[in-house]
Design a protein around this motif. Structure first.
Motif, short mmCIF file in Angstrom:
data_model
loop_
_atom_site.label_atom_id
_atom_site.label_comp_id
_atom_site.label_asym_id
_atom_site.label_seq_id
_atom_site.Cartn_x
_atom_site.Cartn_y
_atom_site.Cartn_z
N PHE A 45 24.58 -7.67 143.10
CA PHE A 45 24.48 -9.04 142.98
C PHE A 45 23.04 -9.35 143.08
CE2 PHE A 45 23.32 -7.13 147.54
CZ PHE A 45 22.70 -7.70 148.16
N ILE A 46 22.42 -10.58 142.95
CA ILE A 46 20.66 -11.30 142.82
C ILE A 46 20.56 -12.09 144.18
CG2 ILE A 46 19.69 -12.59 141.17
CD1 ILE A 46 20.75 -10.61 139.46
N ALA A 47 19.51 -11.95 144.47
CA ALA A 47 18.86 -12.54 145.97
C ALA A 47 17.52 -12.86 144.71
CB ALA A 47 19.04 -11.70 146.95
N ASP A 48 17.62 -13.84 145.43
CA ASP A 48 15.80 -15.17 145.05
C ASP A 48 14.93 -14.22 146.47
OD1 ASP A 48 16.51 -16.80 143.63
OD2 ASP A 48 16.84 -18.65 144.66
N GLY A 49 13.73 -13.74 146.12
CA GLY A 49 12.53 -14.01 146.93
C GLY A 49 12.57 -14.87 148.06
N GLU B 82 9.01 -17.42 143.71
CA GLU B 82 10.24 -17.92 143.07
C GLU B 82 11.19 -16.61 142.44
OE1 GLU B 82 7.63 -20.27 140.39
OE2 GLU B 82 7.36 -21.35 142.39
N GLN B 83 10.62 -15.27 142.31
CA GLN B 83 11.57 -13.98 141.52
C GLN B 83 12.34 -13.73 142.09
OE1 GLN B 83 8.31 -10.81 142.09
NE2 GLN B 83 7.94 -11.15 139.88
N THR B 84 13.20 -13.23 142.07
CA THR B 84 14.84 -13.29 141.76
C THR B 84 14.50 -11.60 141.64
OG1 THR B 84 15.87 -13.74 138.92
CG2 THR B 84 15.81 -15.51 140.98
N TYR B 85 15.03 -11.32 142.29
CA TYR B 85 15.57 -9.16 142.19
C TYR B 85 17.37 -9.73 141.87
CZ TYR B 85 11.08 -10.11 144.30
OH TYR B 85 9.19 -9.74 144.54
#
Length: 469
Positions: free
Chosen positions: A209-213, A217-220
């Motif tokens: 999955f993708i998650a924001d910090g 503003e970065q996504t991980y």
């Protein structure tokens, strides 16, 4: 006098009371008789009673003072020293000067302390139990390390961090200081993590999955792998090499006991050993919190009674005002050193985040917390953390009559502060953390188990310091 036994010494106190009282009343009656012989009988009785009564009170107070200084306080110090050796691992003999009027009690206590230490060191069952625990922990870590990839965080079912490796630490540090036992939601978007955890619970399989910090503003890009029997999950951060040094060390920070930690327990009801502590110290431009300013913040974390290596704050702070030469002489921080440092507007919120979910600990906490509260009101920060002051803990363990400076505590507990770290925020914070770790088992031995128990005891010494809870 020093050769007399404690029993004889106490007997002599009672003899002094008896003989002194008899002599005093003889004098009082004689003076009263002389007054009565002049014809004023009533005045004679009143004068005799006054001399006898006030004289007895004064004599009793004087004998009590001698008893307190020569017997009661030395016994209190001796008991505290024995507890420090028995439960905190402090070394050193009994203070002969302190115990010189206690007869054979001090040598007997010293002999018992030495015998206990020797017996403990050679107890086969204790060695076997510790070896078994270390072996099991090593095997568990080894098995885990054979499967986990780079940039990995181990999380318990309550979403609290149990382990992170060096490369994961690099990613987490972009958001905030990596912290054991901190909620993973402090670093990644809670909604995304909870949705993935729910899906893992349904399928029992790995989920990408993708998650924001949480604070940038970065996504991980993340992968969540379930652990056995619902004991938590492994969070793998893909593409970590794009964020940090790919040659960072493999897993260094962990505490597997956190896998079975209870959640949602109020601090007052939680055993002291199971709490997380943020131990901090400040260096300032002066001693007036309402007008002086912070020039340095040092903080370390203690999790389950152990200092966590690498989880710390050590920052200079630009006070926005000249640092007086007298203050620089104490802590060594000059105007030039703080010229490019962050202001309190950035430094105080940084420590606030670092201490989230922890009990704040400081030596003479009202002074350091006064700066935090002053800036908190201005910056909209609420300091709802429980606060523990090692000065008050020392008073509970060693008695209010003892010296409770940080130097005195370190000497009492066998802690060495390197000279180059003394009167630096980080050095004093680390020393305070070591003091705390030494005192926790001593508190347990006194039957002070929970944080609530600790508060009840420290409030008995409220005359020493303000209660911040």
């Amino acid at each position: 006098m020093t050769h007399l036994s404690l029993r004889i010494r106490i007997f002599l106190f009672f003899v002094l009371i008896g003989l002194g009282g008899a002599a005093l009343f003889f004098v009082a009656l004689y003076v009263g008789y002389l007054k009565a012989s002049t014809g004023d009988v009533t005045s004679g009785f009143v004068q005799a009673a006054t001399i006898g009564g006030f004289g007895l009170v004064g004599m009793t107070a004087g004998i009590w003072f001698l008893f307190d200084e020569n017997v009661a306080k030395p016994i209190e110090r001796l008991a505290a020293g024995l507890r420090a050796r028995a439960h905190a691992g402090a070394h050193g003999g009994v203070d002969a000067e302190t115990a010189k009027y206690l007869g054979d009690l001090a040598p007997a206590a010293q002999a018992m302390s030495q015998q206990l230490s020797a017996s403990t060191m050679h107890t086969a069952s204790a060695i076997a139990a510790e070896t078994e625990r270390l072996t099991a922990e090593r095997d568990r870590l080894t098995a885990l390390l054979t499967e986990i990839p780079v940039a990995t965080v181990l999380v318990n079912p309550h979403h609290q961090i149990v382990l992170y490796d060096g490369q994961a630490a690099g990613v987490l540090a972009q958001i905030h200081t990596p912290r054991l036992n901190a909620p993973i939601f402090d670093y990644f978007d809670q909604g995304a993590v909870e949705a993935a955890w729910k899906q893992v619970g349904k399928t029992g399989r790995e989920v990408s999955f993708i998650a924001d910090g949480a604070e940038n503003e970065q996504t991980y890009s993340l992968r969540m792998k379930p652990l056995e029997q619902g004991s938590g999950y492994v969070l793998i951060i893909d593409g970590a090499e794009a964020h940090i040094d790919p040659d960072a060390a493999r897993p260094l920070i962990y505490d597997f006991d956190l896998l079975v930690q209870k959640a949602g327990t109020a601090a007052d009801e939680t055993p002291l050993r199971e709490l997380t502590y943020a131990v901090f110290d400040t260096e300032t431009t002066g001693l007036l919190p309402h007008k002086d300013e912070i020039v340095q913040i040092g903080a370390v974390r203690v999790v389950r009674g152990k200092i966590v290596s690498g989880e710390n704050i050590d920052m200079l702070v630009n006070p926005g005002m000249p640092i007086p030469p007298a203050s620089t002489k104490v802590h060594g921080i000059s105007d030039a050193m703080v010229r490019g440092a962050p202001s309190p507007d950035k430094a105080v919120p940084s420590f606030h985040k670092f201490a989230k979910g922890s009990v704040i600990v400081a030596h003479n906490a009202p002074f350091d917390m006064a700066f935090m509260h002053r800036h908190g009101k201005r910056l909209g920060l609420e300091w709802k953390h429980p606060v523990l002051d090692t000065v008050l803990v020392s008073a509970v363990l060693f008695g209010a009559s003892q010296t409770h400076t940080l130097d005195a505590l370190c000497e009492r507990l066998g802690i060495v502060i390197p000279d180059h770290l003394r009167h630096t925020a980080m050095g004093d914070a680390y020393a305070t953390a070591e003091v705390l770790c030494k005192m926790l088992p001593m508190l347990e031995a006194r039957g002070i188990i929970t944080f609530g128990d600790m508060l009840k005891e420290t409030r008995k010494h409220g005359r020493l310091l303000e209660d911040l809870n």
